[in-house]
Design an enzyme around this catalytic site. Structure first.
Site, short mmCIF file in Angstrom:
data_model
loop_
_atom_site.label_atom_id
_atom_site.label_comp_id
_atom_site.label_asym_id
_atom_site.label_seq_id
_atom_site.Cartn_x
_atom_site.Cartn_y
_atom_site.Cartn_z
N ASP A 7 -8.06 6.82 -39.31
CA ASP A 7 -7.42 7.90 -40.29
C ASP A 7 -8.55 8.41 -41.14
OD1 ASP A 7 -5.43 9.71 -41.03
OD2 ASP A 7 -4.93 8.46 -42.66
N TYR A 39 -8.62 15.70 -44.33
CA TYR A 39 -8.79 16.55 -43.32
C TYR A 39 -8.13 17.81 -43.17
CZ TYR A 39 -11.81 12.91 -40.94
OH TYR A 39 -12.72 11.71 -40.41
N CYS A 70 -3.88 9.64 -36.95
CA CYS A 70 -3.71 10.95 -37.71
C CYS A 70 -3.54 12.17 -36.86
CB CYS A 70 -5.38 11.09 -38.11
SG CYS A 70 -5.79 12.74 -39.06
N CYS A 206 2.28 13.79 -40.68
CA CYS A 206 1.19 13.56 -41.22
C CYS A 206 1.19 11.82 -41.69
CB CYS A 206 0.82 14.30 -42.53
SG CYS A 206 -0.55 13.68 -43.60
N THR A 207 0.51 11.11 -41.07
CA THR A 207 0.43 9.74 -41.45
C THR A 207 0.67 9.42 -42.72
OG1 THR A 207 -1.83 9.38 -41.04
CG2 THR A 207 0.00 9.02 -39.18
N1 DGL Z 1 -3.21 11.41 -42.26
C1 DGL Z 1 -3.81 12.50 -41.55
C2 DGL Z 1 -2.63 13.24 -40.57
O1 DGL Z 1 -1.83 12.53 -40.30
C3 DGL Z 1 -4.63 13.37 -42.25
C4 DGL Z 1 -4.42 13.94 -43.52
C5 DGL Z 1 -5.57 14.42 -44.24
O2 DGL Z 1 -6.52 14.08 -44.35
O3 DGL Z 1 -5.38 15.81 -44.61
O4 DGL Z 1 -2.49 14.36 -40.73
#
Ligand code: DGL
Length: 283
Positions: A7, A39, A70, A206-207
């Site tokens: 992630d 991200y 992620c 989003c995790t």
């Molecule tokens: N935890 C991630 C997801 O599930 C990424 C969150 C991020 O880095 O913006 O999208």
């Protein structure tokens, strides 16, 4: 060999925790790309590049299968990596390796249909429209992956994504529950205003948001169904490993936690979620 979990930061721990419950004897390596998190606001090519680097690091550390815990990386990078990078990696490493995402299992859980199912558009009677709300990063919302893939399988589900820019970053930084509650309430209300009512089902797409799922549950009306991404991913991985005995997954219950960012203890909120203080080593 081990199962790799990747992630941008601490959000993937929500998936990791469920996977280690499901496969307690297997070896696990967790990699958080905290040097580049979050991200959600990055452009697509950058997300692909960072995800590739993260997977390569995990293969190098001994992972055979990497789970992208992620949504953003799964939505933007997974297909590209599977099609254009993994075949060469298998050859280079001389062993079976693969990268899997978390959106397919989530869509299967949200639609109750297998991934291979495509709805017949020949005029089934649609008795009711149920609304699925997806709380996610800006990049995941822009990919429209949930709208497209759910619509292919269920005509009676209308999907609305609510991008929550900044929320994953606040969780990474260890914002207080009070600060996070204000942001969650704003997004739940913004979605309600856009649709005209609350969704019947919500996906925390989003995790990172799973860490604060109680805040989403409080903000949504009682009885709103929440799709549990970690459980759906663990169910799906169980079936995947039954079909693919070729991957070596280790058997000494080894756990290692790596970060591209600053090594050391994670925030108080992460420790609370984890149930014990958690410290990452330098990747
Ligand atoms: N935890 C991630 C997801 O599930 C990424 C969150 C991020 O880095 O913006 O999208």
């Amino acid at each position: 060999m081990a199962i790799g979990v990747f992630d941008s930061g601490v959000g993937g721990l929500t998936v990791h925790r469920e996977l280690t419950r499901r496969f307690p004897d297997r070896d696990f390596i967790y990699l958080a790309d905290q040097a580049h998190a979050p991200y959600g606001g990055l452009n697509g090519e950058r997300i692909v590049e960072l995800t590739r680097e993260g997977c390569a690091r995990l293969f190098e550390a001994g992972a055979s299968v990497v789970v992208l815990a992620c949504n953003t990386a799964s939505a933007i990078a997974l297909r590209r990596l599977q099609q254009t990078w993994i075949p060469g990696e298998r050859e280079r490493l001389g062993r079976p390796v693969n990268v899997l995402g978390i959106i397919v299992p989530t869509i299967e859980a949200a639609t109750g249909m297998p991934w291979t199912y495509e709805a017949d558009r020949m005029g089934d009677k649609i008795e009711a429209i149920d609304i699925t709300g997806v709380f996610c990063t800006a990049a995941t919302a822009m990919s429209r992956v949930y709208e497209i893939e759910i619509d292919k399988r269920r005509e009676d589900l209308a999907v609305f994504s609510e991008p929550c820019p900044g929320l994953a970053g606040l969780i990474e930084l260890g914002a207080t529950p009070e600060e996070l509650k204000v942001v969650v309430d704003e997004h739940v209300d913004a979605l309600r205003r856009r649709i005209g009512r609350h969704p019947d089902t919500a996906i925390l797409g989003c995790t990172h948001y799973e860490i604060i799922s109680d805040l989403f549950a409080q903000a949504l009306p009682e009885g709103t169904k929440l799709i549990n991404q970690p459980t759906s991913v663990a169910d799906s991985l169980e079936r995947y490993f039954e079909r693919h005995p070729e991957y070596e997954l280790g058997g000494s219950a080894r756990r290692s936690f790596l970060t591209t960012g600053r090594a050391g203890p994670q925030t108080e909120m992460v420790s609370q979620f984890w149930g014990a203080p958690l410290s990452f080593d330098a990747a």
